[in-house]
Design a protein around this motif. Structure first.
Motif, PDB file in Angstrom:
ATOM      1  N   VAL A 174       0.835  -1.198   0.000  1.00  0.00           N
ATOM      2  CA  VAL A 174       0.000   0.000   0.000  1.00  0.00           C
ATOM      3  C   VAL A 174       0.872   1.251   0.000  1.00  0.00           C
ATOM      4  N   THR A 175       1.900   1.245   0.835  1.00  0.00           N
ATOM      5  CA  THR A 175       2.807   2.379   0.917  1.00  0.00           C
ATOM      6  C   THR A 175       3.577   2.570  -0.387  1.00  0.00           C
ATOM      7  N   GLY A 176       3.749   1.488  -1.138  1.00  0.00           N
ATOM      8  CA  GLY A 176       4.510   1.567  -2.374  1.00  0.00           C
ATOM      9  C   GLY A 176       3.727   2.034  -3.581  1.00  0.00           C
ATOM     10  N   ARG A 177       2.528   2.565  -3.376  1.00  0.00           N
ATOM     11  CA  ARG A 177       1.739   3.007  -4.536  1.00  0.00           C
ATOM     12  C   ARG A 177       2.458   4.098  -5.330  1.00  0.00           C
ATOM     13  N   GLU A 178       2.988   5.094  -4.639  1.00  0.00           N
ATOM     14  CA  GLU A 178       3.692   6.159  -5.345  1.00  0.00           C
ATOM     15  C   GLU A 178       4.923   5.624  -6.058  1.00  0.00           C
ATOM     16  N   LEU A 179       5.642   4.719  -5.405  1.00  0.00           N
ATOM     17  CA  LEU A 179       6.797   4.088  -6.027  1.00  0.00           C
ATOM     18  C   LEU A 179       6.393   3.369  -7.310  1.00  0.00           C
ATOM     19  N   SER A 180       5.254   2.685  -7.281  1.00  0.00           N
ATOM     20  CA  SER A 180       4.792   1.925  -8.442  1.00  0.00           C
ATOM     21  C   SER A 180       4.577   2.832  -9.642  1.00  0.00           C
ATOM     22  N   PHE A 181       3.884   3.929  -9.429  1.00  0.00           N
ATOM     23  CA  PHE A 181       3.628   4.854 -10.535  1.00  0.00           C
ATOM     24  C   PHE A 181       4.922   5.506 -11.003  1.00  0.00           C
ATOM     25  N   GLY A 182       5.756   5.911 -10.060  1.00  0.00           N
ATOM     26  CA  GLY A 182       7.007   6.566 -10.420  1.00  0.00           C
ATOM     27  C   GLY A 182       7.921   5.656 -11.213  1.00  0.00           C
ATOM     28  N   ALA A 183       8.027   4.382 -10.807  1.00  0.00           N
ATOM     29  CA  ALA A 183       8.889   3.439 -11.514  1.00  0.00           C
ATOM     30  C   ALA A 183       8.401   3.182 -12.929  1.00  0.00           C
ATOM     31  N   ALA A 184       7.088   3.313 -13.129  1.00  0.00           N
ATOM     32  CA  ALA A 184       6.511   3.106 -14.460  1.00  0.00           C
ATOM     33  C   ALA A 184       6.516   4.383 -15.293  1.00  0.00           C
ATOM     34  N   GLY A 185       7.040   5.482 -14.726  1.00  0.00           N
ATOM     35  CA  GLY A 185       7.074   6.747 -15.446  1.00  0.00           C
ATOM     36  C   GLY A 185       5.717   7.398 -15.582  1.00  0.00           C
ATOM     37  N   LEU A 186       4.825   7.108 -14.629  1.00  0.00           N
ATOM     38  CA  LEU A 186       3.473   7.640 -14.670  1.00  0.00           C
ATOM     39  C   LEU A 186       3.267   8.654 -13.550  1.00  0.00           C
ATOM     40  N   PRO A 187       2.428   9.656 -13.752  1.00  0.00           N
ATOM     41  CA  PRO A 187       2.142  10.608 -12.678  1.00  0.00           C
ATOM     42  C   PRO A 187       1.401   9.910 -11.534  1.00  0.00           C
ATOM     43  N   VAL A 188       1.707  10.326 -10.320  1.00  0.00           N
ATOM     44  CA  VAL A 188       1.053   9.747  -9.152  1.00  0.00           C
ATOM     45  C   VAL A 188      -0.329  10.372  -8.987  1.00  0.00           C
ATOM     46  N   PRO A 189      -1.385   9.569  -8.952  1.00  0.00           N
ATOM     47  CA  PRO A 189      -2.741  10.118  -8.807  1.00  0.00           C
ATOM     48  C   PRO A 189      -2.895  10.873  -7.487  1.00  0.00           C
ATOM     49  N   ALA A 190      -3.636  11.966  -7.552  1.00  0.00           N
ATOM     50  CA  ALA A 190      -3.848  12.776  -6.349  1.00  0.00           C
ATOM     51  C   ALA A 190      -4.995  12.239  -5.500  1.00  0.00           C
ATOM     52  N   ALA A 191      -5.941  11.552  -6.115  1.00  0.00           N
ATOM     53  CA  ALA A 191      -7.112  11.060  -5.383  1.00  0.00           C
ATOM     54  C   ALA A 191      -6.712   9.968  -4.403  1.00  0.00           C
ATOM     55  N   PRO A 192      -7.366   9.908  -3.245  1.00  0.00           N
ATOM     56  CA  PRO A 192      -7.059   8.852  -2.277  1.00  0.00           C
ATOM     57  C   PRO A 192      -7.506   7.479  -2.768  1.00  0.00           C
ATOM     58  N   PHE A 193      -6.861   6.460  -2.240  1.00  0.00           N
ATOM     59  CA  PHE A 193      -7.165   5.078  -2.589  1.00  0.00           C
ATOM     60  C   PHE A 193      -7.667   4.347  -1.352  1.00  0.00           C
ATOM     61  N   ARG A 194      -8.493   3.353  -1.569  1.00  0.00           N
ATOM     62  CA  ARG A 194      -8.945   2.447  -0.525  1.00  0.00           C
ATOM     63  C   ARG A 194      -8.524   1.037  -0.918  1.00  0.00           C
ATOM     64  N   VAL A 195      -7.871   0.338  -0.011  1.00  0.00           N
ATOM     65  CA  VAL A 195      -7.477  -1.049  -0.246  1.00  0.00           C
ATOM     66  C   VAL A 195      -8.149  -1.909   0.805  1.00  0.00           C
ATOM     67  N   GLU A 196      -8.933  -2.879   0.366  1.00  0.00           N
ATOM     68  CA  GLU A 196      -9.608  -3.808   1.261  1.00  0.00           C
ATOM     69  C   GLU A 196      -9.218  -5.228   0.888  1.00  0.00           C
ATOM     70  N   LEU A 197      -8.580  -5.914   1.839  1.00  0.00           N
ATOM     71  CA  LEU A 197      -8.062  -7.247   1.574  1.00  0.00           C
ATOM     72  C   LEU A 197      -8.600  -8.247   2.589  1.00  0.00           C
ATOM     73  N   THR A 198      -8.988  -9.395   2.113  1.00  0.00           N
ATOM     74  CA  THR A 198      -9.439 -10.463   2.987  1.00  0.00           C
ATOM     75  C   THR A 198      -8.214 -11.213   3.508  1.00  0.00           C
ATOM     76  N   ASN A 199      -8.063 -11.242   4.827  1.00  0.00           N
ATOM     77  CA  ASN A 199      -6.873 -11.860   5.400  1.00  0.00           C
ATOM     78  C   ASN A 199      -7.047 -13.379   5.510  1.00  0.00           C
ATOM     79  N   PRO A 200      -6.000 -14.104   5.934  1.00  0.00           N
ATOM     80  CA  PRO A 200      -6.096 -15.573   5.969  1.00  0.00           C
ATOM     81  C   PRO A 200      -7.176 -16.120   6.898  1.00  0.00           C
ATOM     82  N   PHE A 201      -7.743 -15.259   7.749  1.00  0.00           N
ATOM     83  CA  PHE A 201      -8.757 -15.703   8.702  1.00  0.00           C
ATOM     84  C   PHE A 201     -10.162 -15.257   8.305  1.00  0.00           C
ATOM     85  N   GLY A 202     -10.300 -14.718   7.090  1.00  0.00           N
ATOM     86  CA  GLY A 202     -11.600 -14.307   6.599  1.00  0.00           C
ATOM     87  C   GLY A 202     -12.027 -12.928   7.027  1.00  0.00           C
ATOM     88  N   LEU A 203     -11.173 -12.200   7.740  1.00  0.00           N
ATOM     89  CA  LEU A 203     -11.452 -10.835   8.154  1.00  0.00           C
ATOM     90  C   LEU A 203     -10.869  -9.862   7.132  1.00  0.00           C
TER      91      LEU A 203
END
Length: 256
Positions: A174-203
């Motif tokens: 999640v923290t590497g989002r800016e790195l991801s865009f930068g490494a691809a030569g793309l502008p970093v989006p200004a809008a916030p992101f939401r990441v929702e992941l199901t963990n190994p326990f179903g939460l």
């Protein structure tokens, strides 16, 4: 070589070192039971021995950076001289030694790195292109151990039970989002992101505002495999809502 390029200030940094120890122990149990370390892994040109040699070298470099910052300058000089080939050359050199010797070297390095629990959490030390603390280094070492461990599990066709240690890998992703865009030569989006992941326990593990227009959804395992570049996007069940989130999954990474 782990050149993360992340804004580490955005991370919690509260992960306990036993998680890193457990990650190394799990991989140790797997590789120590297999006598043939010449088996190729998904990383081009890397055998199991290359993977273990890389992890051993990284652990040793962490200890050097913390205990002998001036000595770490020599590590940086070697890396600069080798350029993009540094990781391959370093892993090849380690892989050339006898299996048992390499195993003991890796175990010794892990034990030394685990001893960093005694380093004050605000004690800074040099790293590749940045300065870190022992608290912030812990999830980075866990992530790299997990990722290279995945290569070994894949090479051996062994099953791997997901654990709550994936949270640290996912948080780095999640923290590497800016790195991801930068490494691809793309502008970093200004809008916030939401990441929702199901963990190994179903939460659910979640990051970002609940009403963020850009969203990534899926399992923690798939997300971790994607941001560590161990699986293509098509090999995961991750879903994106919004054009920027969709683009992120195409270029996602957690290290350079």
């Amino acid at each position: 070589m782990l050149n993360h390029g992340l804004d580490m200030s955005a991370l919690d940094g509260g992960f306990a070192l036993p998680g890193l120890v457990a990650e190394g122990d799990e991989l140790d149990a797997l590789v120590s039971a297999h006598p043939d370390w010449t088996r190729p892994t998904p990383a081009a040109g890397w055998t199991i021995a290359h993977q273990i040699a890389h992890l051993a070298s990284a652990d040793e470099n962490v200890v050097t950076a913390v205990r002998d910052p001036e000595g770490f300058d020599a590590v940086l000089e070697r890396a600069a001289a080798a350029g993009a080939r540094y990781a391959d050359l370093d892993a090849a050199a380690g892989a050339a030694v006898p299996r048992q010797e390499l195993l003991e070297r890796w175990r010794a390095g892990r034990a030394e790195a685990a001893a960093l629990r005694d380093v004050p959490p605000d004690h800074g030390f040099p790293w590749y292109g940045s300065r870190l603390t022992s608290v912030l280094m812990t999830p980075l070492r866990l992530m790299e151990t997990w990722a290279h461990g995945q290569d070994v599990f894949d090479a051996l066709g062994a099953s791997r039970r997901p654990t709550d240690r994936l949270r640290e890998v996912a948080a780095l992703g999640v923290t590497g989002r800016e790195l991801s865009f930068g490494a691809a030569g793309l502008p970093v989006p200004a809008a916030p992101f939401r990441v929702e992941l199901t963990n190994p326990f179903g939460l659910t593990w979640a990051w970002g505002p609940q009403d963020a227009p850009q969203r990534v959804l899926g399992t923690a395992l798939d997300f971790c495999l994607r941001v560590t570049r161990r699986r293509s996007r098509a090999e995961t069940g991750l879903r994106a809502v919004g054009a920027d989130a969709d683009r992120w999954l195409d270029v996602a990474r957690v290290f350079l």
